[in-house]
Structure formats: structure tokens, C-alpha cells
Write an enzyme that holds these catalytic residues in place. Sequence first.
Site, PDB file in Angstrom:
ATOM      1  N   SER A  47       0.860  -1.178   0.000  1.00  0.00           N
ATOM      2  CA  SER A  47       0.000   0.000   0.000  1.00  0.00           C
ATOM      3  C   SER A  47       0.895   1.227   0.000  1.00  0.00           C
ATOM      4  CB  SER A  47      -0.899   0.007   1.240  1.00  0.00           C
ATOM      5  OG  SER A  47      -1.753   1.119   1.226  1.00  0.00           O
ATOM      6  N   GLU A  48       0.652   2.156  -0.932  1.00  0.00           N
ATOM      7  CA  GLU A  48       1.595   3.249  -1.123  1.00  0.00           C
ATOM      8  C   GLU A  48       1.646   4.224   0.050  1.00  0.00           C
ATOM      9  OE1 GLU A  48      -0.651   6.355  -4.010  1.00  0.00           O
ATOM     10  OE2 GLU A  48      -0.442   4.321  -4.741  1.00  0.00           O
ATOM     11  N   ASN A  49       0.692   4.118   0.989  1.00  0.00           N
ATOM     12  CA  ASN A  49       0.782   4.978   2.168  1.00  0.00           C
ATOM     13  C   ASN A  49       1.725   4.399   3.232  1.00  0.00           C
ATOM     14  OD1 ASN A  49      -1.145   2.927   2.614  1.00  0.00           O
ATOM     15  ND2 ASN A  49      -2.138   4.076   4.238  1.00  0.00           N
TER      16      ASN A  49
END
Length: 217
Positions: A47-49
Site C-alpha cells: 500500500s503506497e501509504n
Amino acid sequence: MLSNDQRVKIAKRVAEELKNGEVINLGVGIPTLIPDYLSDKKVYLHSENGLLGMGPTPPENEQDMDLISASKKPITMEKGASLFDSSNSFVMIRGGHVDTAVLGALQVDETGEIANWAIPGKTILGVGGAMDLVAGAKQIIIASSHLSKNDEPKLVKELTFPRSGVRKADMLVTEHAVFKFQNNQCELIEILSDISLEELKEITDANFIYNEKITQK
């Protein structure tokens, strides 16, 4: 507008394409459903967060909104998962460490070129990770409805929305069909609904090739 069953159908079909050991980034929308349909596959969901090792959706009574995906949906962490800041997350993407990105799209053209971040004339919140993932992932799978909210085909001859990058999609999965893109051609490889081939052509703006013995699920 897709029904929940149609969204799940797309997520399940994309999950079939994911291979054990791969690092997979999941975009906003339909891709967020995939963690619930991986069966026994061992993949590493990114997840890019700032998370590697995302697990399936937690039950409502166990949701913790401090633990969310880039789509702001509650998630779980697999054993051995790791947390890091957003800058390191994008280092992974830009460094070519993501095997497959599963993204939504506003349009895909018949060569596989993607538009998934802006609609002309409408407010743009920002690119997000779309352009980085298109540039950095080794494989790109688009999971999308076949038609837009205005009932316009999303698989088109040429993009009319701003493109997301020079890299192209490898595969498109909609509620009706699965397409692969190779050598600047679009090939229908599977029909997923009870739609006929002629009906599919009517709701698809792009040209596509197919085998006369095309399979239908």
C-alpha cells in the site's frame, strides 16, 4: 454502476493472475477487494501509504481506522508485515520493486495506454501514485467497469483523457471480459458474463482481436 457481485467478480479474476512471491500494489476502488480473494496464494500486498504485507478486510468489530490502505479502507497486517513512511514506499515503486500494480482506469486505449488520473474540465485532486506505478511496476493490470458512469466505453481507440504515462497495461479485466495487450494490439481472451460477442463489440470503442473459440465463463 457496478453491483457488488460484479466488483467481486473482477477482483477474483484479477487474483487468478497474481503469482506466489510477488509484491503487488493495489490501487483505489475494485483492486482493494482483492485481499479477500487470494485463497492460499502467498503474495506481498503493498500500500503506497506505507505498508508491505497487507491482509484481508477485518470484521467490522475489529476495524481500526489508524490502520488503513491508500484507499482509506480498514485493513489488517499479515504476520511479518512492515510499516514505513510514504517516501520509502515510493522508493520501492520507483526502484522497480513492485512486480504488479492493479489499478483502476478512466480509459484504456486499444494499445494498452492508460488514463486514470484526470477528467478534462473537472477538479483534479492530484495525480497520487498513478504515474509512479505506471512507470515503475513490472506488470500493470487494470481492474475496471466496462463503461463509465455516463455509459461511455472505457476501452477506446484513442485516449481523450490525459494519459498516465508512456508505459502500457498488460491486461484489462472488466465485468464482461478479459483483454490482453501485446504488440500494440488488444486481444479478447475471455468473456466473463452472459454477454454475446456482438453485444461486447457494441459497448467497446476499441478494435480487438480474438480467437473464434473464445472461452466464456
